[in-house]
Design a protein around this motif. Structure first.
Motif, PDB file in Angstrom:
ATOM      1  N   ASN A  25     -16.406   2.346  -5.266  1.00  0.00           N
ATOM      2  CA  ASN A  25     -15.144   1.696  -5.613  1.00  0.00           C
ATOM      3  C   ASN A  25     -14.896   1.731  -7.122  1.00  0.00           C
ATOM      4  O   ASN A  25     -13.743   1.820  -7.571  1.00  0.00           O
ATOM      5  N   ASP A  37     -11.717   4.075   0.778  1.00  0.00           N
ATOM      6  CA  ASP A  37     -10.694   3.081   1.104  1.00  0.00           C
ATOM      7  C   ASP A  37     -10.500   2.905   2.599  1.00  0.00           C
ATOM      8  O   ASP A  37     -10.058   1.842   3.048  1.00  0.00           O
ATOM      9  N   PHE A  52     -13.277   0.502   3.121  1.00  0.00           N
ATOM     10  CA  PHE A  52     -13.084  -0.718   2.349  1.00  0.00           C
ATOM     11  C   PHE A  52     -12.343  -1.764   3.180  1.00  0.00           C
ATOM     12  O   PHE A  52     -12.651  -2.951   3.124  1.00  0.00           O
ATOM     13  N   TYR A  53     -11.383  -1.313   3.972  1.00  0.00           N
ATOM     14  CA  TYR A  53     -10.616  -2.251   4.782  1.00  0.00           C
ATOM     15  C   TYR A  53     -11.352  -2.655   6.042  1.00  0.00           C
ATOM     16  O   TYR A  53     -10.914  -3.546   6.769  1.00  0.00           O
ATOM     17  N   ALA A  77      -6.326   3.739   2.843  1.00  0.00           N
ATOM     18  CA  ALA A  77      -6.088   2.317   3.096  1.00  0.00           C
ATOM     19  C   ALA A  77      -4.986   2.118   4.137  1.00  0.00           C
ATOM     20  O   ALA A  77      -5.090   1.257   5.018  1.00  0.00           O
ATOM     21  N   TRP A  95     -12.307   9.019  -2.713  1.00  0.00           N
ATOM     22  CA  TRP A  95     -11.478   7.809  -2.740  1.00  0.00           C
ATOM     23  C   TRP A  95     -10.873   7.539  -1.364  1.00  0.00           C
ATOM     24  O   TRP A  95     -10.786   6.399  -0.916  1.00  0.00           O
ATOM     25  N   GLY A 121      -6.750   7.816  -1.953  1.00  0.00           N
ATOM     26  CA  GLY A 121      -7.424   6.584  -1.556  1.00  0.00           C
ATOM     27  C   GLY A 121      -6.489   5.624  -0.863  1.00  0.00           C
ATOM     28  O   GLY A 121      -6.820   5.026   0.173  1.00  0.00           O
ATOM     29  N   LYS A 122      -5.283   5.483  -1.402  1.00  0.00           N
ATOM     30  CA  LYS A 122      -4.332   4.544  -0.802  1.00  0.00           C
ATOM     31  C   LYS A 122      -3.880   5.038   0.564  1.00  0.00           C
ATOM     32  O   LYS A 122      -3.576   4.234   1.450  1.00  0.00           O
ATOM     33  N   SER A 176       0.832  -1.208   0.000  1.00  0.00           N
ATOM     34  CA  SER A 176       0.000   0.000   0.000  1.00  0.00           C
ATOM     35  C   SER A 176       0.863   1.252   0.000  1.00  0.00           C
ATOM     36  O   SER A 176       0.552   2.233  -0.694  1.00  0.00           O
TER      37      SER A 176
END
Length: 559
Positions: free
Chosen positions: A434, A316, A319-320, A465, A312, A461-462, A89
């Motif tokens: 997403n 994210d 998302f996790y 994450a 984003w 986004g990352k 990531s």
């Protein structure tokens, strides 16, 4: 005075000709019918995303196997497990920013394929990573996964922008969604390959001592190494894909070459670079730091970048949240860790097998269908309605899962309802933000900043994450195992709610040309053309649009 007037007149006519040539080429791209070239572009870009997802998701089960091997049947420490899983990531974050900038300054074609080479090298490095007295397997894996992540990061802006710039406006959303949907198949493929490899080594896993788990070591290396195969297949096609006509026109400023490219590859799928005859350079806005500040300093443009980046980021982070719940879900549906078998080796095999099969079920149950719901509706409903719907439904789902966590999991039917909510969250992430957070940044910015803007959005986004992986993994067991999980789900609901508001900052891109979405007037976008006295159109008899129309039949109507 008369001679000067003639030269100025020639310059003005060339400007009109260059602008008309550019508009005609763009119109041909935007109104083109779906062809084999469009399908090929989707396949070439999609195979990269298939590889990305395979490499990302395969580490989950591989990390468990590494724990068994290097802890003699035990498990990784929290820091070891986090290091292996978060390294890619962090690499992806830097790769998205770097390749996003490079694609705008060096060229889409020149960079496309390089990121795949990095992924291949990083993946092979993991598959042969060693452990010795002077080096630790975890340090080596973190290094190679960071390198692999750099390549994966580069794939995001490059694949998105190349697909959007080649696509016709009516099918652009479906083409970009088809590329992104390959992630779901990569996820599924990693689970299927894991089941096959684990099953193939069943007898060896059962028989080998815990102090020398050679079979398990071979399995995780095989699972990761197989990820190189689709990347190697796609590499040649990425290296030979033509430069996008919009980059050739608007950044290289070679409108004549771009016009020829459009004619050639839309009809034959080939492309010929002719630097001798196609050497005219138009004057168009150039990318620079002052121009970047000027463009995004306008609220109408800056709010779009803010909207894509924050949407984003928020997505994210949540998302996790589903990743944190995966163990609970797998246990609930009967695919959790095994402890009931007679020997430790048999329990190890069954745990690995359950995890792989469980991931197949989860991928089929929500991930893949969500992508294709988006594919069906993205060019009819539009991007904003899908993203708004997804964030709204996800807010409600996380509110129920968070505030009702203890009560839901206290009964058998409640656990089944929790599994259903989990699958619905998977579904509406992909049939929702997403997908759209990948599509919109590839459309909403001008050509000279399109890849940079997508890279900034994807890196945001990352970053979300990374925050989820590092921060929330520390919180989840605060006060006991999974004790804080319900509060984390409540936090995720809050971030989903912010995504609803950030969506309001975005334009609807459905059916609009990329030039229209750039919010820059196209009437005088081409300012000037470099014409020396020795090659002026008047001297060569090319001082009118009708003469240019002889070279380009699409301009005949304008002559």
């Amino acid at each position: 005075m008369s001679r000067q007037f003639e030269v100025e007149k020639a310059r003005a006519e060339v400007v009109v000709s260059a602008g008309e040539r550019r508009r005609a080429a763009l119109a041909e791209i935007d109104e083109a019918k779906f062809s084999w070239f469009h399908a090929k572009a989707c396949i070439v870009a999609g195979v990269g995303f298939f590889t990305d997802a395979y490499d990302i998701f395969s580490i989950s089960i591989a990390a468990t196997m590494i724990g068994y091997v290097y802890h003699h049947g035990g498990s990784n420490t929290t820091n070891q497990d986090l290091g292996i899983k978060v390294a890619h990531s962090i690499g992806t974050f830097f790769g998205q920013l770097l390749f996003g900038w490079l694609a705008d300054h060096v060229g889409r074609k020149r960079m496309y394929g390089i990121e795949l080479m990095i992924i291949i090298v990083g993946t092979l490095g993991q598959a042969v990573a060693g452990h010795a007295a002077g080096i630790n397997i975890y340090g080596v894996m973190i290094m190679w996964r960071f390198i692999m992540g750099m390549g994966i990061g580069g794939d995001y802006p490059l694949s998105s922008v190349i697909t959007s710039e080649f696509a016709a406006r009516r099918i652009r959303g479906r083409m970009m969604t088809a590329v992104f949907a390959s992630q779901g198949w990569g996820n599924l493929a990693s689970a299927i390959v894991s089941v096959i490899c684990i099953s193939a080594f069943k007898s060896q896993i059962h028989s080998q001592p815990l102090t020398d788990m050679k079979a398990v070591d071979q399995v995780w290396r095989l699972i990761i190494g197989i990820g190189c195969v689709p990347a190697c297949v796609a590499l040649y096609f990425r290296l030979t894909i033509p430069e996008t006509p919009r980059y050739t026109m608007d950044i290289e400023r070679n409108i004549k070459q771009a016009s020829q490219d459009v004619d050639t590859y839309l009809t034959s799928g080939t492309y010929v670079n002719d630097p001798i005859h196609n050497n005219e350079r138009a004057e168009l806005p150039k990318a620079s730091w002052p121009d970047f500040i000027r463009y995004f300093g306008q609220w109408q443009n800056g709010k779009v970048l803010l909207g894509t980046a924050w949407s984003w980021f928020a997505l994210d982070i949540a998302f996790y949240g589903l990743g944190l719940n995966s163990t609970t879900i797998l246990t609930t549906i009967g695919f959790g860790s095994s402890t009931a078998l007679p020997t430790k080796q048999e329990n190890i095999y069954q745990t690995l097998y359950n995890a792989a099969v469980g991931n197949i079920i989860l991928a089929v149950g929500g991930l893949i269908p969500g992508y294709y719901f988006s594919f069906l509706f993205i060019d009819s409903w539009g991007r904003k309605p899908i993203q708004f719907m997804g964030f709204s439904i996800l807010t409600a789902i996380f509110v129920v899962m968070g505030f009702g966590y203890n009560k839901i999991l206290s009964t058998g039917p409640g656990k089944k309802a929790f599994v259903f909510l989990y699958c619905m969250a998977n579904l509406f992430q992909n049939f929702g933000p997403n997908t759209t957070t990948f599509v919109i940044p590839g459309e909403a910015f001008p050509t000279r900043y399109r890849s940079t803007g997508h890279g900034i959005s994807a890196a945001s986004g990352k970053l979300g994450a990374i925050v989820a992986q590092v921060g929330f993994s520390r919180l989840v067991n605060k006060g006991g195992k999974n004790h804080f999980l319900k509060h984390i789900l409540e936090i995720f609901a809050l971030f989903m709610l912010t995504g609803v508001f950030s969506t309001m900052l975005l334009p609807e891109t459905k059916g609009r040309t990329l030039e229209d979405l750039s919010q820059e007037s196209q009437d005088h976008f081409v300012h000037d053309t470099n014409v020396s006295p020795s090659t002026s159109p008047l001297q060569k008899g090319q001082g009118s649009d009708s003469n240019y129309a002889e070279e380009d039949p699409r301009l005949a109507a304008h002559a």
